[in-house]
Design an enzyme around this catalytic site. Structure first.
Site, PDB file in Angstrom:
ATOM      1  N   CYS A  96       0.838  -1.202   0.000  1.00  0.00           N
ATOM      2  CA  CYS A  96       0.000   0.000   0.000  1.00  0.00           C
ATOM      3  C   CYS A  96       0.876   1.257   0.000  1.00  0.00           C
ATOM      4  O   CYS A  96       2.093   1.185   0.178  1.00  0.00           O
ATOM      5  CB  CYS A  96      -0.922  -0.001   1.220  1.00  0.00           C
ATOM      6  SG  CYS A  96      -0.065   0.206   2.797  1.00  0.00           S
ATOM      7  N   CYS A 100       2.921   1.702   3.125  1.00  0.00           N
ATOM      8  CA  CYS A 100       4.039   0.757   3.197  1.00  0.00           C
ATOM      9  C   CYS A 100       5.207   1.266   2.342  1.00  0.00           C
ATOM     10  O   CYS A 100       6.360   1.228   2.768  1.00  0.00           O
ATOM     11  CB  CYS A 100       3.602  -0.623   2.728  1.00  0.00           C
ATOM     12  SG  CYS A 100       2.281  -1.331   3.742  1.00  0.00           S
TER      13      CYS A 100
END
Length: 79
Positions: A10, A13
């Site tokens: 994501c 991340c």
């Protein structure tokens, strides 16, 4: 020094991995960032919320992008 970023890829991340790389470069600390994106491995660390950060096989952060200061502390502790 190896730092693992746990997350499914994501935006948070990716931002976490980028932040760690940037802070390490600015501090002159060589790091290897390992991204772990497979849920089975992430759960193996006892992590249910990502992004999470593992330093020295210990989960040191989870659930949000860390601050620059947090990253500096991790880099100094592992030196």
């Amino acid at each position: 020094m190896e730092i693992k970023v746990l997350g499914t890829g994501c935006a948070k991340c990716k931002a976490t991995a980028d932040l760690i790389a940037q802070v390490a470069a600015e501090a002159g600390k060589p790091v290897e960032i390992v991204k772990i994106e497979e849920m089975r491995q992430i759960v193996g660390y006892g992590v249910m919320t990502t992004p999470a950060v593992v330093v020295g096989e210990k989960v040191v952060h989870k659930g949000a992008v860390p601050s620059r200061d947090q990253v500096l502390v991790w880099l100094q502790e592992e030196a």
